[in-house]
Design a protein around this motif. Sequence first.
Motif, PDB file in Angstrom:
ATOM      1  N   THR A 300       3.038 -62.572  73.005  1.00  0.00           N
ATOM      2  CA  THR A 300       3.208 -61.142  73.268  1.00  0.00           C
ATOM      3  C   THR A 300       3.961 -60.415  72.157  1.00  0.00           C
ATOM      4  O   THR A 300       4.005 -59.192  72.143  1.00  0.00           O
ATOM      5  CB  THR A 300       4.006 -60.945  74.569  1.00  0.00           C
ATOM      6  N   ASP A 301       4.559 -61.166  71.214  1.00  0.00           N
ATOM      7  CA  ASP A 301       5.522 -60.542  70.299  1.00  0.00           C
ATOM      8  C   ASP A 301       5.279 -60.924  68.849  1.00  0.00           C
ATOM      9  O   ASP A 301       6.163 -61.417  68.152  1.00  0.00           O
ATOM     10  CB  ASP A 301       6.946 -60.910  70.720  1.00  0.00           C
ATOM     11  N   ASN A 323       7.521 -55.597  71.024  1.00  0.00           N
ATOM     12  CA  ASN A 323       6.397 -55.103  71.803  1.00  0.00           C
ATOM     13  C   ASN A 323       6.787 -53.736  72.354  1.00  0.00           C
ATOM     14  O   ASN A 323       7.824 -53.593  73.005  1.00  0.00           O
ATOM     15  CB  ASN A 323       6.096 -56.088  72.941  1.00  0.00           C
ATOM     16  N   TRP A 324       5.954 -52.718  72.061  1.00  0.00           N
ATOM     17  CA  TRP A 324       6.303 -51.353  72.454  1.00  0.00           C
ATOM     18  C   TRP A 324       6.289 -51.161  73.969  1.00  0.00           C
ATOM     19  O   TRP A 324       6.801 -50.164  74.481  1.00  0.00           O
ATOM     20  CB  TRP A 324       5.359 -50.361  71.789  1.00  0.00           C
ATOM     21  N   ASP A 325       5.728 -52.119  74.716  1.00  0.00           N
ATOM     22  CA  ASP A 325       5.746 -52.007  76.174  1.00  0.00           C
ATOM     23  C   ASP A 325       7.159 -52.129  76.739  1.00  0.00           C
ATOM     24  O   ASP A 325       7.448 -51.622  77.825  1.00  0.00           O
ATOM     25  CB  ASP A 325       4.860 -53.084  76.808  1.00  0.00           C
ATOM     26  N   TYR A 326       8.054 -52.849  75.998  1.00  0.00           N
ATOM     27  CA  TYR A 326       9.392 -53.047  76.562  1.00  0.00           C
ATOM     28  C   TYR A 326      10.524 -53.008  75.548  1.00  0.00           C
ATOM     29  O   TYR A 326      11.693 -53.091  75.929  1.00  0.00           O
ATOM     30  CB  TYR A 326       9.473 -54.367  77.339  1.00  0.00           C
ATOM     31  N   ILE A 327      10.250 -52.866  74.246  1.00  0.00           N
ATOM     32  CA  ILE A 327      11.331 -52.922  73.256  1.00  0.00           C
ATOM     33  C   ILE A 327      12.351 -51.811  73.469  1.00  0.00           C
ATOM     34  O   ILE A 327      13.555 -51.995  73.235  1.00  0.00           O
ATOM     35  CB  ILE A 327      10.761 -52.885  71.817  1.00  0.00           C
ATOM     36  N   ASN A 328      11.898 -50.657  73.930  1.00  0.00           N
ATOM     37  CA  ASN A 328      12.827 -49.543  74.149  1.00  0.00           C
ATOM     38  C   ASN A 328      13.615 -49.674  75.443  1.00  0.00           C
ATOM     39  O   ASN A 328      14.466 -48.829  75.755  1.00  0.00           O
ATOM     40  CB  ASN A 328      12.065 -48.215  74.141  1.00  0.00           C
ATOM     41  N   TYR A 329      13.330 -50.733  76.215  1.00  0.00           N
ATOM     42  CA  TYR A 329      14.054 -50.966  77.462  1.00  0.00           C
ATOM     43  C   TYR A 329      15.031 -52.132  77.337  1.00  0.00           C
ATOM     44  O   TYR A 329      15.630 -52.539  78.331  1.00  0.00           O
ATOM     45  CB  TYR A 329      13.074 -51.245  78.597  1.00  0.00           C
ATOM     46  N   THR A 474       3.924 -66.534  70.041  1.00  0.00           N
ATOM     47  CA  THR A 474       5.288 -66.079  69.788  1.00  0.00           C
ATOM     48  C   THR A 474       5.770 -65.190  70.931  1.00  0.00           C
ATOM     49  O   THR A 474       5.071 -64.263  71.342  1.00  0.00           O
ATOM     50  CB  THR A 474       5.346 -65.308  68.457  1.00  0.00           C
ATOM     51  N   PHE A 475       7.001 -65.467  71.393  1.00  0.00           N
ATOM     52  CA  PHE A 475       7.563 -64.716  72.520  1.00  0.00           C
ATOM     53  C   PHE A 475       9.007 -64.325  72.214  1.00  0.00           C
ATOM     54  O   PHE A 475       9.802 -65.148  71.751  1.00  0.00           O
ATOM     55  CB  PHE A 475       7.545 -65.561  73.797  1.00  0.00           C
ATOM     56  N   ALA A 476       9.346 -63.072  72.494  1.00  0.00           N
ATOM     57  CA  ALA A 476      10.737 -62.633  72.391  1.00  0.00           C
ATOM     58  C   ALA A 476      11.519 -63.167  73.578  1.00  0.00           C
ATOM     59  O   ALA A 476      11.028 -63.221  74.711  1.00  0.00           O
ATOM     60  CB  ALA A 476      10.814 -61.112  72.359  1.00  0.00           C
ATOM     61  N   LYS A 477      12.761 -63.546  73.304  1.00  0.00           N
ATOM     62  CA  LYS A 477      13.662 -64.088  74.321  1.00  0.00           C
ATOM     63  C   LYS A 477      14.998 -63.372  74.143  1.00  0.00           C
ATOM     64  O   LYS A 477      15.555 -63.363  73.050  1.00  0.00           O
ATOM     65  CB  LYS A 477      13.814 -65.595  74.104  1.00  0.00           C
TER      66      LYS A 477
END
Length: 504
Positions: A300-301, A323-329, A474-477
């Motif tokens: 996702t990243d 990911n712009w779906d959640y980076i601002n959160y 790749t996944f952000a954690k």
Amino acid sequence: MQRHRVRKLLSIIMAGIVLFSIGWLICLKNNNSKNMTQQQLPQKWHLNGLSKNGLSNDTQTILKNGQKYELFYLVDTGKGLKANQQRTRWARSVTSDLTTFKVEDNADIKPLSQQESVATGSIVKDVDNLSGHGKNSLLAYATKYINGNQWTYMWYLTNQGEKWHVANNGKPVAKPYKEGKDFRDPHVIYDAEAKQFVMTVAEADDNNHMKIGFYTSKNGTTWQYTDSFYSPRDLGTLEVPEIHQIYQKSNNQKQWILFFGANGFADDFQKSTGSYYVVGQLKNGQFEAKTGPERVDFGTDYYAAHNYQENNEQLLGFGWMGNWDYINYVSDDIKYKGNYSAFRKMFLSSDNKLKTSKIITNGLFNTKKTTVLVKAHSKSQVKTSKAAYKISTIINGHQDITIKSKNGDSNVSFHFNNFDKKLTVHRQSNYVTNDSYNKDYNINLWGDWSEKVDFYVDQYSIEVFWPNTGQVATFAKYSNDSGDNIVFDNLDNKNSSLIVQEMK
């Protein structure tokens, strides 16, 4: 009188020594703050975002200068998407091993006023001096956002120079056909066969559908439209394109790979933004696709990626881990937002699949191995004391691997179904208040029913690598804990093992 003079002279000397010492300490502190090492960064062998108050996002260019790589990437000041307000600029870091980074932050590709922002672009070497700025000069192209418009501007760096200069008298070198239309992320290459520059740019048509436009230039300043690429599948907004010539590893057949980001997921089973590629042929600025869009990375990243041509058969790439779906959160308790993936080496197979051959860690995990036997239909647990480590295992049939922080602020679970060749990933973090981060994510797997899998883990990232098939995800954690609990749930009727190596 003489004694007084001597005493005064000694006082001056001592004061000078004190001032010198203070200055030296300040200088040392500044240098240490900019010479980031894998011990200091939360992403231990990755490039981290420069700004702690905003975020870093799109990669721009990788340049090779002797034994050093120069990395350019976008920094967002965090002011938000407000009109007529400076927001983004380029930053620069240097590395010789792709795992430790010195943050130079002296890129001259930046806004000149508070009414503009400099966003994504690229750098190309002018080997034949077509631009008139000198043989082997560097030409930089970037989007500027000015009063609702997206225009392409140019800078140049002479072969012996150290400072970038604004080109074309500060005027844009390329504009959309109509005011206010999307026209961004220029990526420029030099086509040696045609002796011209080729630019790919993300642009909108009359119906506001995003496509990849192709343009050619004989001098780097005047551009002529030649072609457009539309995705045959609706992947939403197309962005950050780039094109490379590469030879297939097995048969030495020359191909062109068009890369782009898809910032939507309309008919994509992945249900996430991501980086894509299409294989085809480029001739005189016109691109003919041979394949449909495929994922570069299956997580996702991995977005707004950039690739460096190491040789005819190999690309060196890294992407924005966001990911712009959640980076601002993501909570401000997470110091670095929008970090970068580990560097990876990639090649094109004879069936036109882009595969990863190596995740670059440079021996950071050549440490004592902790090996745990996991019997059929049983669970085993391993605790790590460091934030960065590598997991290796063989996945047979059905297995679950859960990586959970010791303080419980985050967990990521991987459910492998190798009979159906599926992987389901579920994440949770106390620092992300957005359902898009938490929802299940499914990946179609390559290869046989039994496959070796490596996990590269640190505080902010997990990169899953299948070395036999060249697939990577790749996944952000997001966690503020150092050290994890790893739970291996073997649901199969065959024994397995788990090998953990912590970073040096």
